[in-house]
Scaffold this motif. Structure first.
Motif, PDB file in Angstrom:
ATOM      1  N   LYS A  75       0.838  -1.214   0.000  1.00 17.75           N
ATOM      2  CA  LYS A  75       0.000   0.000   0.000  1.00 17.75           C
ATOM      3  C   LYS A  75       0.868   1.256   0.000  1.00 17.75           C
ATOM      4  CE  LYS A  75      -4.431  -1.506   1.235  1.00 17.75           C
ATOM      5  NZ  LYS A  75      -5.426  -1.261   0.261  1.00 17.75           N
ATOM      6  N   TRP A  99      -6.938  -3.524  -6.487  1.00 22.63           N
ATOM      7  CA  TRP A  99      -6.237  -4.264  -5.434  1.00 22.63           C
ATOM      8  C   TRP A  99      -6.719  -5.705  -5.430  1.00 22.63           C
ATOM      9  CZ3 TRP A  99      -2.058  -2.964  -2.883  1.00 22.63           C
ATOM     10  CH2 TRP A  99      -1.726  -1.610  -2.774  1.00 22.63           C
ATOM     11  N   ASP A 103      -3.679  -7.721  -0.896  1.00 22.03           N
ATOM     12  CA  ASP A 103      -3.013  -6.415  -0.980  1.00 22.03           C
ATOM     13  C   ASP A 103      -1.563  -6.522  -1.466  1.00 22.03           C
ATOM     14  OD1 ASP A 103      -5.311  -5.149  -0.194  1.00 22.03           O
ATOM     15  OD2 ASP A 103      -4.723  -4.966   1.896  1.00 22.03           O
ATOM     16  N   PHE A 106      -1.711  -4.566  -7.455  1.00 27.70           N
ATOM     17  CA  PHE A 106      -2.495  -3.374  -7.727  1.00 27.70           C
ATOM     18  C   PHE A 106      -2.158  -2.872  -9.124  1.00 27.70           C
ATOM     19  CE2 PHE A 106       1.470  -1.941  -5.899  1.00 27.70           C
ATOM     20  CZ  PHE A 106       1.819  -0.809  -6.635  1.00 27.70           C
TER      21      PHE A 106
END
Length: 181
Positions: A75, A99, A103, A106
């Motif tokens: 992230k 996403w 996670d 992306f």
């Protein structure tokens, strides 16, 4: 006769430089297609060129962005790429989307890719040539220089360029002594 301000001249010079880069890149890819005759080989070469550029850009980015904290997860990587790296080096904004996979995957969406603004890719090459793979390669190279192994691929869509990124691993073996994640 109108006067151009220094700021106006700077903007015009940057726009001219961007257009020159776009045209030069287009000519470069065209020549590679003539030399190698296989769009998949050209895509691989663009990825390698981008990777090599990215390893150098990582040092440049760190030197210019001393206040950016070390990324600890995907992230944070996505945020730094979309808000700092892409705008600073391509001069356009990027957004993060798609996403998936806990996670670790992306996409960066570039609405106005400067590499594709003045080029029209022939239909017969669209399925096999990743024209903007140099960007994905640069991201891969920069992140590897920062000890993140990622897979990155560029996908040209009708209205944007999508760079799909998947975090594979943190390269702990190559971390400087005394540093840990």
């Amino acid at each position: 006769m109108s006067k151009t301000t220094k700021t106006g001249s700077l903007v015009d010079a940057k726009k001219m430089s961007a257009e020159l880069f776009t045209l030069t890149y287009g000519a470069f890819v065209t020549q590679m297609l003539k030399d190698y005759e296989d769009p998949q080989v050209v895509t691989a070469k663009l990825d390698k060129i981008g990777f090599d550029m990215g390893t150098v850009l990582a040092d440049d980015f760190l030197a210019k962005s001393a206040n950016v904290p070390r990324c600890q997860d995907c992230k944070q990587i996505a945020e730094v790429l979309s808000k700092l790296a892409i705008p600073n080096y391509l001069g356009v904004p990027a957004t993060v989307s798609n996403w998936s996979s806990g996670d670790r995957e992306f996409s960066l969406i570039i609405e106005s890719n400067p590499l594709t603004e003045l080029v029209e890719i022939p239909d017969h090459l669209k399925a096999t040539l990743n024209y903007s793979q140099v960007i994905a390669g640069a991201i891969r190279g920069a992140l590897e220089a920062l000890h993140f192994k990622v897979y990155a691929v560029a996908v040209e869509n009708a209205s944007n360029t999508e760079i799909r990124i998947k975090l594979d691993s943190i390269l702990k073996d190559s971390l400087p002594a005394g540093e840990d994640y």
